[in-house]
Design an enzyme around this catalytic site. Structure first.
Site, PDB file in Angstrom:
ATOM      1  N   LYS A  35     -43.781 -21.192 -64.469  1.00 30.79           N
ATOM      2  CA  LYS A  35     -44.772 -20.929 -63.377  1.00 30.79           C
ATOM      3  C   LYS A  35     -44.394 -21.972 -61.987  1.00 30.79           C
ATOM      4  O   LYS A  35     -44.668 -21.919 -61.024  1.00 30.79           O
ATOM      5  CB  LYS A  35     -46.387 -21.304 -63.738  1.00 30.79           C
ATOM      6  CG  LYS A  35     -46.912 -20.693 -64.612  1.00 30.79           C
ATOM      7  CD  LYS A  35     -48.342 -21.515 -64.685  1.00 30.79           C
ATOM      8  CE  LYS A  35     -48.029 -22.516 -66.039  1.00 30.79           C
ATOM      9  NZ  LYS A  35     -47.298 -21.890 -67.491  1.00 30.79           N
ATOM     10  N   THR A  36     -43.730 -23.107 -63.098  1.00 30.69           N
ATOM     11  CA  THR A  36     -43.182 -24.454 -61.875  1.00 30.69           C
ATOM     12  C   THR A  36     -42.084 -23.705 -60.914  1.00 30.69           C
ATOM     13  O   THR A  36     -42.007 -23.918 -60.240  1.00 30.69           O
ATOM     14  CB  THR A  36     -42.724 -25.498 -62.761  1.00 30.69           C
ATOM     15  OG1 THR A  36     -44.093 -25.921 -63.383  1.00 30.69           O
ATOM     16  CG2 THR A  36     -42.760 -27.370 -61.978  1.00 30.69           C
ATOM     17  N   ASP A 220     -49.661 -27.212 -58.227  1.00 32.63           N
ATOM     18  CA  ASP A 220     -48.740 -26.593 -59.944  1.00 32.63           C
ATOM     19  C   ASP A 220     -49.641 -27.350 -60.711  1.00 32.63           C
ATOM     20  O   ASP A 220     -50.619 -28.034 -60.191  1.00 32.63           O
ATOM     21  CB  ASP A 220     -48.237 -27.277 -59.945  1.00 32.63           C
ATOM     22  CG  ASP A 220     -47.424 -26.878 -61.007  1.00 32.63           C
ATOM     23  OD1 ASP A 220     -47.461 -25.678 -62.188  1.00 32.63           O
ATOM     24  OD2 ASP A 220     -46.483 -27.915 -61.334  1.00 32.63           O
ATOM     25  N   GLU A 221     -50.230 -26.487 -61.845  1.00 31.38           N
ATOM     26  CA  GLU A 221     -51.256 -27.492 -63.042  1.00 31.38           C
ATOM     27  C   GLU A 221     -52.631 -26.754 -62.258  1.00 31.38           C
ATOM     28  O   GLU A 221     -53.421 -28.139 -62.627  1.00 31.38           O
ATOM     29  CB  GLU A 221     -50.943 -28.273 -63.186  1.00 31.38           C
ATOM     30  CG  GLU A 221     -49.392 -28.919 -64.067  1.00 31.38           C
ATOM     31  CD  GLU A 221     -49.043 -28.533 -65.043  1.00 31.38           C
ATOM     32  OE1 GLU A 221     -50.172 -27.858 -66.187  1.00 31.38           O
ATOM     33  OE2 GLU A 221     -48.228 -28.660 -65.138  1.00 31.38           O
ATOM     34  N   GLN A 251     -53.655 -24.411 -71.228  1.00 36.52           N
ATOM     35  CA  GLN A 251     -53.569 -26.114 -70.774  1.00 36.52           C
ATOM     36  C   GLN A 251     -54.372 -26.819 -70.311  1.00 36.52           C
ATOM     37  O   GLN A 251     -54.001 -27.719 -69.987  1.00 36.52           O
ATOM     38  CB  GLN A 251     -51.879 -26.028 -70.304  1.00 36.52           C
ATOM     39  CG  GLN A 251     -50.765 -25.029 -71.015  1.00 36.52           C
ATOM     40  CD  GLN A 251     -49.453 -25.806 -70.531  1.00 36.52           C
ATOM     41  OE1 GLN A 251     -49.229 -26.629 -70.230  1.00 36.52           O
ATOM     42  NE2 GLN A 251     -48.810 -24.554 -69.804  1.00 36.52           N
ATOM     43  N   ARG A 608     -43.787 -27.586 -75.413  1.00 37.53           N
ATOM     44  CA  ARG A 608     -42.627 -28.442 -74.625  1.00 37.53           C
ATOM     45  C   ARG A 608     -41.327 -28.341 -75.641  1.00 37.53           C
ATOM     46  O   ARG A 608     -40.936 -28.611 -74.631  1.00 37.53           O
ATOM     47  CB  ARG A 608     -42.745 -29.606 -74.957  1.00 37.53           C
ATOM     48  CG  ARG A 608     -43.995 -30.466 -74.298  1.00 37.53           C
ATOM     49  CD  ARG A 608     -44.540 -29.911 -72.832  1.00 37.53           C
ATOM     50  NE  ARG A 608     -45.290 -29.387 -73.354  1.00 37.53           N
ATOM     51  CZ  ARG A 608     -44.846 -27.976 -71.920  1.00 37.53           C
ATOM     52  NH1 ARG A 608     -44.724 -28.336 -70.849  1.00 37.53           N
ATOM     53  NH2 ARG A 608     -46.270 -27.247 -72.161  1.00 37.53           N
TER      54      ARG A 608
HETATM   55  N1  LIG Z   1     -36.489 -15.399 -64.790  1.00 36.27           N
HETATM   56  C1  LIG Z   1     -35.989 -17.601 -65.157  1.00 36.27           C
HETATM   57  N2  LIG Z   1     -34.909 -16.650 -65.773  1.00 36.27           N
HETATM   58  C2  LIG Z   1     -34.251 -17.951 -66.812  1.00 36.27           C
HETATM   59  N3  LIG Z   1     -34.971 -18.925 -67.098  1.00 36.27           N
HETATM   60  C3  LIG Z   1     -36.320 -19.259 -66.895  1.00 36.27           C
HETATM   61  C4  LIG Z   1     -37.294 -17.848 -65.840  1.00 36.27           C
HETATM   62  N4  LIG Z   1     -38.435 -18.641 -65.605  1.00 36.27           N
HETATM   63  C5  LIG Z   1     -37.771 -20.066 -65.853  1.00 36.27           C
HETATM   64  N5  LIG Z   1     -36.913 -20.038 -66.737  1.00 36.27           N
HETATM   65  C6  LIG Z   1     -36.441 -21.371 -67.557  1.00 36.27           C
HETATM   66  O1  LIG Z   1     -38.090 -21.575 -68.544  1.00 36.27           O
HETATM   67  C7  LIG Z   1     -38.738 -23.038 -68.589  1.00 36.27           C
HETATM   68  C8  LIG Z   1     -39.973 -23.065 -68.418  1.00 36.27           C
HETATM   69  O2  LIG Z   1     -39.783 -22.606 -66.858  1.00 36.27           O
HETATM   70  P1  LIG Z   1     -41.536 -23.123 -65.960  1.00 36.27           P
HETATM   71  O3  LIG Z   1     -41.089 -25.464 -66.404  1.00 36.27           O
HETATM   72  O4  LIG Z   1     -41.118 -23.149 -65.164  1.00 36.27           O
HETATM   73  O5  LIG Z   1     -42.226 -23.720 -67.434  1.00 36.27           O
HETATM   74  P2  LIG Z   1     -44.039 -23.147 -66.566  1.00 36.27           P
HETATM   75  O6  LIG Z   1     -44.209 -21.841 -66.660  1.00 36.27           O
HETATM   76  O7  LIG Z   1     -44.704 -24.028 -65.684  1.00 36.27           O
HETATM   77  O8  LIG Z   1     -44.669 -23.946 -68.273  1.00 36.27           O
HETATM   78  P3  LIG Z   1     -46.020 -25.369 -68.197  1.00 36.27           P
HETATM   79  O9  LIG Z   1     -46.669 -24.096 -68.508  1.00 36.27           O
HETATM   80  O10 LIG Z   1     -44.979 -25.987 -69.560  1.00 36.27           O
HETATM   81  O11 LIG Z   1     -45.833 -25.902 -66.798  1.00 36.27           O
HETATM   82  C9  LIG Z   1     -37.770 -23.938 -67.519  1.00 36.27           C
HETATM   83  O12 LIG Z   1     -36.240 -24.283 -67.675  1.00 36.27           O
HETATM   84  C10 LIG Z   1     -37.206 -22.933 -66.499  1.00 36.27           C
HETATM   85  O13 LIG Z   1     -36.005 -23.582 -65.832  1.00 36.27           O
HETATM   86 MG   LIG Z   2     -45.497 -25.935 -65.414  1.00 36.29          MG
END
Ligand SMILES: Nc1ncnc2c1ncn2[C@@H]1O[C@H](COP(=O)(O)OP(=O)(O)OP(=O)(O)O)[C@@H](O)[C@H]1O
Ligand SMILES: [Mg+2]
Length: 729
Positions: A35-36, A220-221, A251, A608
């Site tokens: 997402k981020t 975000d969040e 979350q 995490r």
């Molecule tokens: N398409 C992709 N290919 C490879 N790695 C990815 C891809 N998308 C995300 N990632 C990696 O996966 C991990 C999680 O991504 P991110 O932090 O953006 O997730 P999130 O959904 O924001 O998580 P959270 O809910 O914990 O905030 C990061 O290390 C990111 O770089």
């Molecule tokens: Mg995130």
């Protein structure tokens, strides 16, 4: 135009979100699904492909740290300056708006931020002045009441109490508190958001300006926004803005602070043409960690429902360590980290997460002992320490003598014969005439309301500050800081404390001068017309240094589960997995979904971890001075046992016996002081022959008690306690 760098690192669904042409987009997806990442790529996409001006984008993150990271990632992707971009937390952005529009917001130019501690102090004073019994009307509760009302966008006049005496009383306190804040130009954290919202409501021209300018809002969040943040956002978006939000209902962990996960549903209802994108592939954790986390969260009701899968390896089982006590737990965790480092991994890849800040101390102790560098997030933060707040209070008074919170803090610190009685008189005067304490002090002297000695002392304080103000006006920030510490004699005040504490305090004050010296006015503050001093003080209050201590490069990360949100680490420990601690006792006793929120917190913690997750609990824990036995957290039972690998204490298979007061012979030196048995697990000891070591385990009782010690030089040994002549260190 080549946009491959924006799209290649994304999967199909992520690309759809980044390139969406719909007016509003909601990305609803589980932990670690990117997402981020999507939000940052969207930001870059808007600027590079849709040619949106960087001035036209506002991105909101949950912490200042995340804001910094987002800015950095965006500038890597864009290869242009990201300076004009607005990226920050809701509080940071509200603060900036109020600084730029202080007049329209009805604030004095030099308004100050009141942190949580000062807020409580001020409320205590009001409660006392009202002649109320603090035992029945605790300031903490007043604080909670006021902040919760503000988070809902309510001023005292909006609160219907229907003659309910308790609510009516809190409303009265809220009113009085508002008077004080308005007189002194003080703004608490919740007030920042409320005022920013009122700015939209009451100043259509200002709102219109920002509506036209900020066409793209990215959040975000989103699941942890509260009512006032949501209302603020909605107004800013108006009929033309485009909103892109990402979040995960599983979350949502700030319900206790007014966050409303329903905002996710409201978003779909309140904003037209919302495209919803779901991301289901997790890129963060191993299959095992993900499965354990999914199993846990499936125990919650009413979820929006998501499935997460990974292509990654299955990985190791989740480790579960049953410690004897909290010492043993800390020892185990630190030992694992030691091994990790010895295997060539970095210290900053490891994180220790816990439910309450008090738990960090023991880990710090063991890490120190092992000389492993670490950093604590949250906890008692640098800018929240007594000596730092004292020194800053003087600075605040230089900027704005009407700042009552600062006045109260240092009027008699260091002691200058201004006793409680005198201060009460000043307060009464202030209250009667509706003026700040600083002016009341002058008035009391002029009208000869104080006894000669008190009048002299108060005059001394006034002269001190006026003198500082005149002398230091043109000084650099670093010099002002040093000048304030010298002139106020704060340093010599602390020199009277016990040597150990004194050292830390003086060192912190030196660190504060360094921080002031090194402070560079951030461009966005300069744009908002802030002076260096104003900007420095605002940063001290707002960021309250999300981190503590040195900015080490490679150190173990210690933080509460709450502050781990959004982050990721290869090795994660969640400590204190005991019913009563986690889930927290309050959440077990109270209804209203608190337990589910704790479960989400556990889900956040578990997700995490990238490679290895380790849970631990202590059978006996000493907290707040007493020992308690507890059962392992119910959350552990909610994970499939096939995914867990239980690790029993290495040193002895049977449950060790810890003698309460053994009948071992008395020895001279070190020995048993009073009734207290000096050797506890993890206790540092010295042996005449084997040197220094740490107690690992006990066995047997009375004179047969055997103790296992890990000696630094001689290795692990079992000794008969009665003959070992161990000295506690
Ligand atoms: N398409 C992709 N290919 C490879 N790695 C990815 C891809 N998308 C995300 N990632 C990696 O996966 C991990 C999680 O991504 P991110 O932090 O953006 O997730 P999130 O959904 O924001 O998580 P959270 O809910 O914990 O905030 C990061 O290390 C990111 O770089
Ligand atoms: Mg995130």
């Amino acid at each position: 135009m080549d946009v491959s760098h924006l799209l290649d690192p994304l999967n199909e669904a992520q690309r759809r979100a980044v390139t969406a042409e719909d007016r509003h987009v909601l990305v609803l997806a589980g932990a670690g699904s990117g997402k981020t990442r999507v939000l940052i790529h969207r930001l870059a996409w808007l600027i590079q492909v849709e040619h949106v001006s960087p001035l036209g984008v506002l991105a909101v993150t949950f912490t200042n740290k995340a804001a910094g990271e987002m800015r950095e990632r965006a500038s890597q992707l864009l290869q242009v300056s990201t300076r004009p971009l607005w990226i920050g937390t809701f509080h940071g952005i509200a603060h900036r708006l109020l600084r730029m529009h202080w007049k329209e917001a009805g604030l004095p130019e030099a308004f100050q931020i009141l942190d949580s501690e000062d807020q409580q102090r001020l409320l205590r004073r009001i409660i006392r002045e009202e002649g109320m019994d603090e035992a029945h009307w605790p300031a903490r509760q007043a604080q909670w009441f006021i902040n919760a009302r503000k988070d809902e966008g309510e001023r005292p006049r909006h609160i219907e109490h229907g003659d309910h005496p308790v609510t009516a009383t809190w409303v009265r306190i809220y009113e009085r508190y508002e008077d004080y804040c308005n007189r002194g130009g003080l703004v608490d954290f919740a007030e920042l958001l409320l005022r920013a919202h009122e700015l939209w409501l009451e100043q259509p021209a200002v709102l219109d300006h920002y509506r036209r300018r900020l066409q793209h809002l990215l959040i975000d969040e989103f699941q942890d926004t509260n009512a006032i943040q949501y209302a603020w956002l909605r107004m800013l978006a108006g009929d033309t803005g485009r909103v892109f939000v990402v979040g995960d209902d599983d979350q949502s962990i700030y319900g206790w602070r007014g966050a409303r996960v329903e905002n996710v549903q409201h978003f779909m209802r309140d904003f037209p043409d919302v495209a919803t994108v779901r991301l289901e592939q997790n890129y963060r954790s191993t299959g095992t960690i993900l499965e354990a986390a999914n199993a846990l969260i499936s125990h919650n009701q009413g979820r929006m429902g998501k499935k997460l899968w990974t292509e990654g390896p299955e990985g190791h089982p989740v480790q579960l360590y049953a410690a004897y006590n909290e010492q043993d737990e800390a020892r185990f965790v630190v030992e694992q980290i030691r091994q990790w480092i010895d295997e060539g991994r970095r210290a900053d890849e490891a994180a220790i997460l816990y439910r309450t800040t008090a738990q960090s101390r023991l880990f710090e102790e063991y890490l120190l002992r092992e000389s492993i560098p670490y950093r604590v997030y949250g906890g008692l933060r640098f800018f929240e320490r007594v000596e730092i707040k004292d020194a800053l209070a003087y600075l605040r008074l230089l900027l704005n003598p009407d700042d009552d919170a600062a006045f109260e803090r240092v009027v008699n610190k260091p002691t200058r014969a201004i006793g409680d009685k005198t201060v009460s008189l000043l307060r009464a005067q202030a209250r009667e005439s509706g003026i700040p304490l600083w002016q009341a002090a002058g008035a009391c002297i002029d009208q000869k309301l104080l006894a000669a000695r008190a009048a002299n002392a108060v005059q001394g304080f006034i002269d001190l500050l006026t003198g500082m103000h005149e002398r230091m006006r043109d000084w650099t920030l670093g010099n002002q800081m040093q000048g304030v510490i010298d002139d106020s004699k704060l340093a010599s005040h602390y020199e009277k404390e016990p040597p150990e504490r004194m050292e830390t305090r003086l060192e912190n004050l030196r660190e504060l001068v360094n921080a002031a010296d090194a402070f560079v006015l951030p461009p966005e503050d300069a744009d908002a017309g802030l002076s260096e001093l104003q900007s420095f003080l605002s940063h001290a209050a707002l960021e309250a240094g999300e981190t503590q201590g040195e900015q080490w490069d490679d150190c173990v990360q210690l933080m509460t589960l709450h502050s781990a949100k959004g982050l990721e680490f290869p090795l994660v420990f969640i400590a204190g997995m005991e019913d009563g601690l986690f889930p927290h006792q309050r959440s077990i006793e109270e209804s209203g979904g608190r337990l589910e929120e704790e479960r989400r917190l556990c889900y956040v913690g578990m997700t995490r971890a990238r490679e290895q997750l380790c849970l631990s609990y202590a059978e006996v824990r000493r907290m707040h001075g007493s020992e308690s036995h507890s059962r392992p957290s119910r959350f552990i039972d909610e994970m499939p046992s096939s995914l867990l690998r239980e690790i029993r204490p290495r040193v002895s298979a049977e449950r060790p016996y810890v003698p309460a007061r053994p009948s071992a012979p008395k020895r001279s030196g070190g020995g048993f002081k009073g009734q207290e048995w000096p050797f506890r697990l993890g206790q540092a000891v010295t042996h005449r022959k084997f040197g220094e070591g740490t107690v690992l385990a006990f066995e047997g009782s009375g004179e047969h008690t055997r103790v296992q010690v890990n000696f630094d030089a001689a290795g692990v040994k079992w000794l008969v306690l009665a003959y070992a002549h161990l000295e506690a260190r």
